[in-house]
Design a protein around this motif. Sequence first.
Motif, mmCIF file in Angstrom:
data_model
loop_
_atom_site.group_PDB
_atom_site.id
_atom_site.type_symbol
_atom_site.label_atom_id
_atom_site.label_comp_id
_atom_site.label_asym_id
_atom_site.label_seq_id
_atom_site.Cartn_x
_atom_site.Cartn_y
_atom_site.Cartn_z
ATOM 1 N N PHE A 180 -16.036 -25.206 -9.487
ATOM 2 C CA PHE A 180 -17.486 -25.333 -9.607
ATOM 3 C C PHE A 180 -17.820 -26.773 -9.950
ATOM 4 O O PHE A 180 -17.126 -27.410 -10.750
ATOM 5 N N GLU A 181 -18.841 -27.270 -9.317
ATOM 6 C CA GLU A 181 -19.377 -28.597 -9.596
ATOM 7 C C GLU A 181 -20.844 -28.400 -9.913
ATOM 8 O O GLU A 181 -21.643 -28.162 -9.017
ATOM 9 N N VAL A 185 -17.334 -24.500 -4.747
ATOM 10 C CA VAL A 185 -16.569 -25.005 -3.615
ATOM 11 C C VAL A 185 -15.629 -23.884 -3.181
ATOM 12 O O VAL A 185 -14.780 -23.435 -3.950
ATOM 13 N N LEU A 186 -15.819 -23.416 -1.940
ATOM 14 C CA LEU A 186 -15.005 -22.342 -1.381
ATOM 15 C C LEU A 186 -13.983 -22.930 -0.414
ATOM 16 O O LEU A 186 -14.340 -23.723 0.461
ATOM 17 N N LEU A 187 -12.718 -22.536 -0.579
ATOM 18 C CA LEU A 187 -11.692 -22.884 0.394
ATOM 19 C C LEU A 187 -11.658 -21.769 1.424
ATOM 20 O O LEU A 187 -11.428 -20.607 1.082
ATOM 21 N N LEU A 205 -16.453 -24.953 2.025
ATOM 22 C CA LEU A 205 -17.907 -24.852 2.028
ATOM 23 C C LEU A 205 -18.389 -25.018 0.602
ATOM 24 O O LEU A 205 -17.740 -24.542 -0.337
ATOM 25 N N VAL A 206 -19.510 -25.669 0.449
ATOM 26 C CA VAL A 206 -20.133 -25.812 -0.865
ATOM 27 C C VAL A 206 -21.415 -24.994 -0.835
ATOM 28 O O VAL A 206 -22.256 -25.182 0.046
ATOM 29 N N VAL A 207 -21.527 -24.055 -1.772
ATOM 30 C CA VAL A 207 -22.689 -23.164 -1.815
ATOM 31 C C VAL A 207 -23.231 -23.109 -3.233
ATOM 32 O O VAL A 207 -22.526 -23.404 -4.197
ATOM 33 N N ASP A 208 -24.488 -22.729 -3.349
ATOM 34 C CA ASP A 208 -25.056 -22.517 -4.678
ATOM 35 C C ASP A 208 -24.327 -21.364 -5.347
ATOM 36 O O ASP A 208 -24.080 -20.332 -4.711
ATOM 37 N N ARG A 209 -23.996 -21.530 -6.588
ATOM 38 C CA ARG A 209 -23.293 -20.483 -7.337
ATOM 39 C C ARG A 209 -24.049 -19.159 -7.259
ATOM 40 O O ARG A 209 -23.456 -18.095 -7.135
ATOM 41 N N ARG A 256 -18.255 -15.094 -9.141
ATOM 42 C CA ARG A 256 -18.682 -16.367 -9.723
ATOM 43 C C ARG A 256 -17.688 -16.859 -10.762
ATOM 44 O O ARG A 256 -18.048 -17.256 -11.874
ATOM 45 N N SER A 257 -16.402 -16.826 -10.371
ATOM 46 C CA SER A 257 -15.347 -17.352 -11.236
ATOM 47 C C SER A 257 -14.278 -17.991 -10.357
ATOM 48 O O SER A 257 -14.107 -17.617 -9.187
#
Length: 99
Positions: free
Chosen positions: A14-15, A20-22, A33-37, A45-46
């Motif tokens: 998390f940033e 950040v999803l691999l 992919l970078v998505v809103d938490r 969400r962990s």
Amino acid sequence: MIPDGTYTATVDRFEDDRAVLLVEADGRDIDQLVVDRDELPWRARSQNAVLTISVAEGEYDGGRYEPDETDARTNAAQSRFDRLSRRPPAAADEDDEDN
């Protein structure tokens, strides 16, 4: 850009409020992919959570948390860590076993 489709993804980190999803294909990481938490299912969400995600037009288009796969990967990683953390016997210990 990731082609449209369904993929397995792992929450890498998390940033701030972004995850950040691999993204995987054929068992290998192919992109991220970078998505809103808040767009993730609440149970995902962990860090290290595994999801099945949909990608449309190269963007995250929803996902489903995979608790069994998350547990399996966590257990496998812990087993690897446990095996690697066992110290081999010291030379003096090996000599003691021969007597």
